[in-house]
Design a protein around this motif. Structure first.
Motif, mmCIF file in Angstrom:
data_model
loop_
_atom_site.group_PDB
_atom_site.id
_atom_site.type_symbol
_atom_site.label_atom_id
_atom_site.label_comp_id
_atom_site.label_asym_id
_atom_site.label_seq_id
_atom_site.Cartn_x
_atom_site.Cartn_y
_atom_site.Cartn_z
ATOM 1 N N LEU A 82 72.041 126.553 31.605
ATOM 2 C CA LEU A 82 72.200 126.806 33.036
ATOM 3 C C LEU A 82 73.583 127.387 33.334
ATOM 4 N N LYS A 83 74.624 126.814 32.737
ATOM 5 C CA LYS A 83 75.984 127.330 32.938
ATOM 6 C C LYS A 83 76.100 128.768 32.440
ATOM 7 N N GLU A 103 65.054 130.389 35.229
ATOM 8 C CA GLU A 103 63.615 130.367 35.458
ATOM 9 C C GLU A 103 63.166 128.925 35.644
ATOM 10 N N PRO A 104 62.323 128.686 36.629
ATOM 11 C CA PRO A 104 61.852 127.297 36.798
ATOM 12 C C PRO A 104 60.986 126.893 35.611
ATOM 13 N N SER A 105 61.260 125.711 35.109
ATOM 14 C CA SER A 105 60.477 125.214 33.971
ATOM 15 C C SER A 105 59.555 124.117 34.451
#
Length: 115
Positions: free
Chosen positions: A56-57, A67-69
């Motif tokens: 994420l960083k 992207e949504p998981s």
């Protein structure tokens, strides 16, 4: 053993015969290895939270949106691998032995006095 061989025959027929013998041995080992696949432990891919945080960083640093998981609320599925991963197999066996030893209390454990 082959790796201990210091000489090489100059006779082509002898060398081809040796090469065929070596290939037969290799093929036999490959078949044996494939037959062990049925003894593989089922596995599931797992991403540690620290990996998710670092990903994420990294995405944020590049200006990309994550992207949504769909991992939340989904049950992990375990599957058997197509081939035996001998290192993973032995690691799991060692961990199981270690857990059994912990459960039996046969390992020395240091107790700390209450404060």
């Amino acid at each position: 053993k082959k790796r201990d061989t210091k000489t090489l025959s100059l006779n082509l027929a002898t060398r081809l015969s040796q090469k065929n013998t070596d290939q037969e041995v290799s093929q036999g080992l490959s078949e044996t290895y494939k037959s062990l696949a049925e003894k593989s432990f089922p596995f599931s891919e797992v991403n540690l939270q620290i990996v998710k945080d670092q990903t994420l960083k990294s995405l944020q640093a590049r200006g990309e949106t994550p992207e949504p998981s769909g991992e939340k609320g989904t049950a992990r599925s375990f599957e058997k691998p197509k081939e035996l991963d001998i290192r993973l197999h032995e690691s799991v066996r060692i961990m199981l032995d270690w857990i059994d030893l912990l459960g039996e209390g046969q390992i020395s454990q240091k107790t700390t006095p209450p404060l």
